[in-house]
Write a protein that holds these residues in place. Structure first.
Motif, short mmCIF file in Angstrom:
data_model
loop_
_atom_site.label_atom_id
_atom_site.label_comp_id
_atom_site.label_asym_id
_atom_site.label_seq_id
_atom_site.Cartn_x
_atom_site.Cartn_y
_atom_site.Cartn_z
N CYS A 40 0.83 -1.20 0.00
CA CYS A 40 0.00 0.00 0.00
C CYS A 40 0.87 1.26 0.00
CB CYS A 40 -0.92 0.01 1.22
SG CYS A 40 -2.24 -1.20 1.13
N GLY A 41 1.92 1.25 0.79
CA GLY A 41 2.84 2.38 0.81
C GLY A 41 3.51 2.60 -0.52
N MET A 42 3.91 1.50 -1.17
CA MET A 42 4.54 1.62 -2.49
C MET A 42 3.56 2.18 -3.51
SD MET A 42 6.72 -1.95 -2.54
CE MET A 42 7.04 -1.86 -4.28
N LEU A 43 2.31 1.70 -3.49
CA LEU A 43 1.32 2.22 -4.44
C LEU A 43 1.03 3.69 -4.20
CD1 LEU A 43 -1.29 -0.64 -4.86
CD2 LEU A 43 0.12 0.39 -6.61
N GLY A 44 1.00 4.10 -2.95
CA GLY A 44 0.81 5.52 -2.65
C GLY A 44 1.91 6.36 -3.28
N GLU A 73 4.58 6.94 -11.28
CA GLU A 73 5.65 5.99 -11.63
C GLU A 73 5.06 4.64 -12.03
OE1 GLU A 73 7.95 5.86 -8.07
OE2 GLU A 73 9.05 7.68 -8.54
N CYS A 74 5.88 3.82 -12.64
CA CYS A 74 5.53 2.44 -13.02
C CYS A 74 4.32 2.38 -13.94
CB CYS A 74 5.30 1.57 -11.79
SG CYS A 74 6.77 1.41 -10.77
N ALA A 82 -3.33 8.07 -4.19
CA ALA A 82 -2.14 8.17 -3.33
C ALA A 82 -2.56 8.32 -1.88
CB ALA A 82 -1.28 9.34 -3.78
N LYS A 83 -3.56 9.14 -1.64
CA LYS A 83 -4.08 9.32 -0.29
C LYS A 83 -4.68 8.01 0.23
CE LYS A 83 -7.86 11.72 2.04
NZ LYS A 83 -8.72 10.56 2.21
N HIS A 84 -5.46 7.36 -0.60
CA HIS A 84 -6.12 6.12 -0.20
C HIS A 84 -5.11 5.06 0.23
CE1 HIS A 84 -8.81 2.67 -0.32
NE2 HIS A 84 -7.96 2.07 -1.14
N TYR A 85 -4.11 4.80 -0.60
CA TYR A 85 -3.15 3.75 -0.28
C TYR A 85 -2.21 4.15 0.85
CZ TYR A 85 -4.72 0.89 -4.14
OH TYR A 85 -5.49 0.11 -4.95
N SER A 86 -1.88 5.43 0.95
CA SER A 86 -0.99 5.88 2.03
C SER A 86 -1.67 5.80 3.38
CB SER A 86 -0.50 7.30 1.76
OG SER A 86 0.30 7.31 0.59
#
Length: 79
Positions: free
Chosen positions: A13-17, A24-25, A34-38
């Motif tokens: 989740c942190g990486m996706l954020g 990226e990627c 970004a907010k959701h996954y972070s």
């Protein structure tokens, strides 16, 4: 990474954020995602930074770059 994040892996989740905030990627920039996954990863400092950055940028976009709106600022004017 998305499969791991959907299964509750906080590191994923942190990486996706980070991926969503930096586009990226092959992902498009999405401050909301970004907010959701972070938010799902509160274990490390990088996710807290990504979350605060996403919230700050969302605020800038929603208030059209005005940070001091009388009666609506989350930061007291005394500070």
């Amino acid at each position: 990474t998305t499969l791991a994040a959907s299964q509750g892996d906080s590191k994923a989740c942190g990486m996706l954020g980070a991926y969503f905030i930096n586009a990226e990627c092959g992902l498009t920039k999405s401050l909301v995602l970004a907010k959701h996954y972070s938010e799902k990863n509160s274990e490390d400092g990088l996710s807290a930074y990504i979350l605060s950055l996403a919230l700050f940028q969302l605020g800038l976009e929603r208030y059209e770059r005005f940070l001091n709106i009388p009666g609506h600022s989350p930061i007291p004017t005394i500070l």
